[in-house]
Enzyme design. Structure first.
Site, mmCIF file in Angstrom:
data_model
loop_
_atom_site.group_PDB
_atom_site.id
_atom_site.type_symbol
_atom_site.label_atom_id
_atom_site.label_comp_id
_atom_site.label_asym_id
_atom_site.label_seq_id
_atom_site.Cartn_x
_atom_site.Cartn_y
_atom_site.Cartn_z
ATOM 1 N N ASP A 9 43.881 41.638 -8.196
ATOM 2 C CA ASP A 9 45.179 41.539 -7.525
ATOM 3 C C ASP A 9 44.951 41.501 -6.020
ATOM 4 O O ASP A 9 44.329 42.401 -5.457
ATOM 5 C CB ASP A 9 45.995 42.789 -7.906
ATOM 6 C CG ASP A 9 47.406 42.763 -7.337
ATOM 7 O OD1 ASP A 9 47.659 42.016 -6.355
ATOM 8 O OD2 ASP A 9 48.247 43.492 -7.874
ATOM 9 N N ILE A 10 45.464 40.492 -5.374
ATOM 10 C CA ILE A 10 45.199 40.324 -3.948
ATOM 11 C C ILE A 10 45.789 41.469 -3.116
ATOM 12 O O ILE A 10 45.265 41.785 -2.051
ATOM 13 C CB ILE A 10 45.680 38.933 -3.455
ATOM 14 C CG1 ILE A 10 45.021 38.612 -2.114
ATOM 15 C CG2 ILE A 10 47.195 38.853 -3.379
ATOM 16 C CD1 ILE A 10 44.921 37.156 -1.807
ATOM 17 N N ASP A 33 53.465 36.041 -3.265
ATOM 18 C CA ASP A 33 54.457 36.346 -2.231
ATOM 19 C C ASP A 33 55.274 37.596 -2.607
ATOM 20 O O ASP A 33 55.424 38.530 -1.806
ATOM 21 C CB ASP A 33 55.381 35.123 -2.129
ATOM 22 C CG ASP A 33 56.082 35.016 -0.793
ATOM 23 O OD1 ASP A 33 55.759 35.804 0.116
ATOM 24 O OD2 ASP A 33 56.944 34.127 -0.676
ATOM 25 N N SER A 121 48.965 27.390 -4.143
ATOM 26 C CA SER A 121 49.696 26.300 -4.833
ATOM 27 C C SER A 121 49.445 26.211 -6.338
ATOM 28 O O SER A 121 50.065 25.388 -7.004
ATOM 29 C CB SER A 121 49.414 24.920 -4.214
ATOM 30 O OG SER A 121 50.078 24.776 -2.969
ATOM 31 N N ILE A 124 53.407 28.852 -9.076
ATOM 32 C CA ILE A 124 54.745 28.259 -9.152
ATOM 33 C C ILE A 124 54.730 26.810 -8.644
ATOM 34 O O ILE A 124 55.489 25.965 -9.122
ATOM 35 C CB ILE A 124 55.743 29.138 -8.350
ATOM 36 C CG1 ILE A 124 55.853 30.524 -9.002
ATOM 37 C CG2 ILE A 124 57.120 28.473 -8.249
ATOM 38 C CD1 ILE A 124 56.350 31.618 -8.065
#
Ligand code: ADP
Length: 171
Positions: A9-10, A33, A121, A124
């Site tokens: 997980d970033i 985001d 990218s 989503i």
């Protein structure tokens, strides 16, 4: 140092700069985001809103990057970049490459010694993972050796694809 890959997980990465796969509004969204704004808290959104009032009244253009605080994340900065939506149109690859290169340039301006990228990218926005990995790793090919660049892949499939492309087998 160069480029390393991790699965995870970033928002959990202890690095100087975390790159956000943002959208042009800078007001948050889904995927990376959403996770960054949730874990990072309201300070990030407040700075994004300030950027909309000042530098980017019409939003952050695709392919560009801008830094804010990282709020409560274990990082110093979030670098927001807007990837292109996948359409199969080859010219959009330049925009995707630009996300990586401009984020790198922003990190260098800030004096970051380490940074974490998601696969921009490929969620989503629909970009195929293997092509997204190729664009990403090519775009960062000229990055300086003294900067640690970490790709954070969310699942085992994405990790395996990046590993194959990085080792040259899928390039
Ligand atoms: P985009 O809108 O640019 O496609 P997304 O955030 O939807 O961005 O997805 C980008 C990539 O990040 C996808 O491969 C997705 O699986 C992955 N991803 C989603 N959440 C996280 C997370 N918390 N940490 C790392 N990668 C994530």
């Amino acid at each position: 140092m160069g480029i390393t890959l991790v699965q995870g997980d970033i928002t959990a990465q202890h690095v100087d700069a975390v790159v956000n796969a943002a959208n042009s509004t800078l007001y948050g969204g889904g995927g990376v985001d959403g996770a960054i704004h949730r874990r990072g808290g309201p300070a990030i959104l407040a700075e994004c809103q300030q950027l909309r009032r000042t530098r980017y009244p019409r939003g952050l253009p695709t392919g560009e990057a801008v830094a804010t605080t990282a709020g409560d994340l274990p990082a110093r900065w979030v670098i927001h970049t807007v990837g292109p939506v996948y359409s199969g149109d080859d010219s959009r690859r330049d925009l995707l490459a630009s996300c990586y290169r401009t984020s790198l340039a922003v990190a260098q301006e800030l004096g970051a010694g380490s940074m974490a990228f998601p696969a921009i990218s490929t969620g989503i926005f629909g970009w195929p993972m293997e092509d997204g990995a190729r664009v990403a790793l090519e775009a960062l090919g000229g990055a300086p050796d003294d900067l640690e660049i970490r790709f954070v892949l969310f699942d085992a499939g994405a990790y395996a694809i990046f590993e194959r492309v990085l080792s040259g087998r899928g390039a």
